[in-house]
Every structure is written in structure tokens, then in C-alpha cells.
Design an enzyme around this catalytic site. Sequence first.
Site, PDB file in Angstrom:
ATOM      1  NE  ARG A   4      39.750  15.370  76.437  1.00 51.97           N
ATOM      2  CZ  ARG A   4      39.363  16.157  75.433  1.00 51.97           C
ATOM      3  NH1 ARG A   4      40.263  16.849  74.762  1.00 51.97           N
ATOM      4  NH2 ARG A   4      38.090  16.243  75.099  1.00 51.97           N
ATOM      5  CG  HIS A  16      41.711  22.229  76.088  1.00 51.91           C
ATOM      6  ND1 HIS A  16      41.487  21.209  76.982  1.00 51.91           N
ATOM      7  CD2 HIS A  16      41.157  21.803  74.918  1.00 51.91           C
ATOM      8  CE1 HIS A  16      40.823  20.223  76.391  1.00 51.91           C
ATOM      9  NE2 HIS A  16      40.615  20.568  75.126  1.00 51.91           N
ATOM     10  NE  ARG A  48      40.941   1.748  61.826  1.00 56.67           N
ATOM     11  CZ  ARG A  48      41.298   2.345  62.955  1.00 56.67           C
ATOM     12  NH1 ARG A  48      41.931   1.640  63.887  1.00 56.67           N
ATOM     13  NH2 ARG A  48      41.035   3.614  63.166  1.00 56.67           N
ATOM     14  N   GLY A  50      41.218   8.637  64.265  1.00 58.66           N
ATOM     15  CA  GLY A  50      39.808   9.018  64.265  1.00 58.66           C
ATOM     16  C   GLY A  50      39.591  10.268  63.436  1.00 58.66           C
ATOM     17  CG  ASP A  98      45.232  23.189  72.535  1.00 61.46           C
ATOM     18  OD1 ASP A  98      45.369  24.403  72.798  1.00 61.46           O
ATOM     19  OD2 ASP A  98      44.119  22.662  72.348  1.00 61.46           O
ATOM     20  CB  ILE A 135      46.339  18.089  69.301  1.00 62.88           C
ATOM     21  CG1 ILE A 135      45.381  19.219  68.910  1.00 62.88           C
ATOM     22  CG2 ILE A 135      46.009  16.794  68.579  1.00 62.88           C
ATOM     23  CD1 ILE A 135      45.977  20.575  69.089  1.00 62.88           C
TER      24      ILE A 135
END
Length: 308
Positions: A224, A271, A167, A141, A247, A222
Site C-alpha cells: 500500500r 496499481h 514465528r 501473508g 505499483d 506492492i
Amino acid sequence: MTLRVLVPWQRLFDALQIPGIEPILWHINDDPEDAPEAEVLVTERPSNPELRSRVARIKGLRHVHLLSIGYEWVLEHLPQHATLTNSRGAVEDATAEHCLALILASLRELPKALEQQRKQRWERIWTSSLHGSTVLLLGAGGVGSAIAERLAPFKPAQVITVASKARTLDDGTVVHGISDVEQLLPLADIVIVALPHTSRTERLVNAEFLARLRDGALLVNIGRGPIVDTEALLQELDRGQLRAALDVTDPEPLPSGHPLWTAPNCLVTPHMAGDTGEFLKLVSELAIAQVRGIFVGKKPFNIVTDRN
């Protein structure tokens, strides 16, 4: 008609002093009382998960704008007919930059060098490097793409990208499906987790996943915290099999005394990937534009359509 807008920061409150808009300073984390009635909520992700339900108690709420990309936390608390938007476009660069900082700090043993500095000990440290490494990037993403762009100048041997569906991207990059991960893991020197937290990704990085990595591989999260099985990771770290740079964690915030704080070869940041001055500027500009557009009847941008 006045548009009542809840905002968490003074700079947003000041910028929305426009005839017809009534900004109300209210922070989902800090205010002791629930929010007053309002049509629009601009909010950060609450640090305390127990505070998320405050969204559902806002009377008259018809739109939520998030000062982040991640939105999964708010879905179960969103009024049925309210629209939801995020800050896509403002967060990716800061997050990717922090990801690279974690990788380089871990590979080049900067925590160890800092420890030696504090002891005033001059001793050379031979390290691994991003140059020549094989990187397995989980996520294609906005954040994943920004990370891939920043990896290239460091000349890794290869960057293998994985996403939910296989893809080919517009630039010719071949993206593997998540079903290919098992066979790709043994190739990786570095695994970067830049995925959203969904039912499909929860505990994706489990004991079996970690066991397939070569000794000394670096895991960077990085995305969740719940994507990684913390207990499984701790076992690998305690055995000296892997390195980690995190993080995000599970649980989060990471409580005092949790074994991740002192796990060997583990770098933890709170975070903070998006916490830069430039991010604050960009995310504020997006929020102001969103509210002004809603006020004049424009269709919101960055609408989150995946609300299942």
C-alpha cells in the site's frame, strides 16, 4: 424473499440471474447516483478515496464482499452489523507475478533498454541481478508467501522474511518480527513491501528506514502506498542513493506532474498487480460462490475478523 445484490461487472450480473437473487449493476466509481437499497454489495476498491463513503449510504446492507484482499479502506464505512469478506485466494498469484516483473525490470535496466531501442542505439548494459542478491521481504501473508515462492528459482543469496510477529512457518521458514527490521536493512539489496496498511505500518518506510539501506538498493512496494514516506523516498532517489519500483503510491492515483513520475531510477505502474484475465476469472468465481452461499444460508467464507 429476494436477495438484492449490487455488482460492478456485467459478467457478475449475468452469472447471478438465479431465481431469488436480483443482481443490480452498480459501480462505486462510475455511477453518478448512490446505490439503491440492497442486502449485499460486491465491489472493487474505489479509485477515488472520496467515493468510499458511498458504502455507508446503502440502505439495508448486511454484507460486503470485496474483489481484493485489502479491506482497510472500507472499515470506517461499514454498517455496524454487516459482515465483510475479501477475495483471499484469487489475488495473490497475480500480485506476486507483478512483483517479480517489477524486480526484474528494475534490476536488468529494462526501462533504459527500451529508451535505447526507441533511439535505435545498440549499446550493452551491465546490470545487477536477482541471482545472488539478498532480499528483505516485508510480509508473510498470502501475497508475501506467493512472492517468496517465486523468488526461489532465481537463486537469491538469501530471502529474509519479516512480519508483524516473529514465528516459524510450517515449511521451516524463520520469520523475523518487525522490531528486527532496523538491523536487517543494511543487509538488503532488495526490499519488498507486501504489508497491509495499518496504523502500525503507515510510514514504516521513512527517512530513517531508507537511510539504513546500502547505496543502490532497490525498494519495491506492492503493498500500500502510505507505508512509504513519499517525500523521504524522493530525496533518496534524487540523490541517486536508491532505486524504486512502485505499483502503489501515496498519493494514489498519482496526479499528473507529481515528481515520482520523473524521479530517477523509479519505475511506476498504476496499481495494476492484480489486473490479469486469470485474476478476473478467479475473483469472479469467488464472488459468485459467495453470493450463492449467502442466498442459501451458508456462512460466508474469507470473513474479515480484524475490524478494529
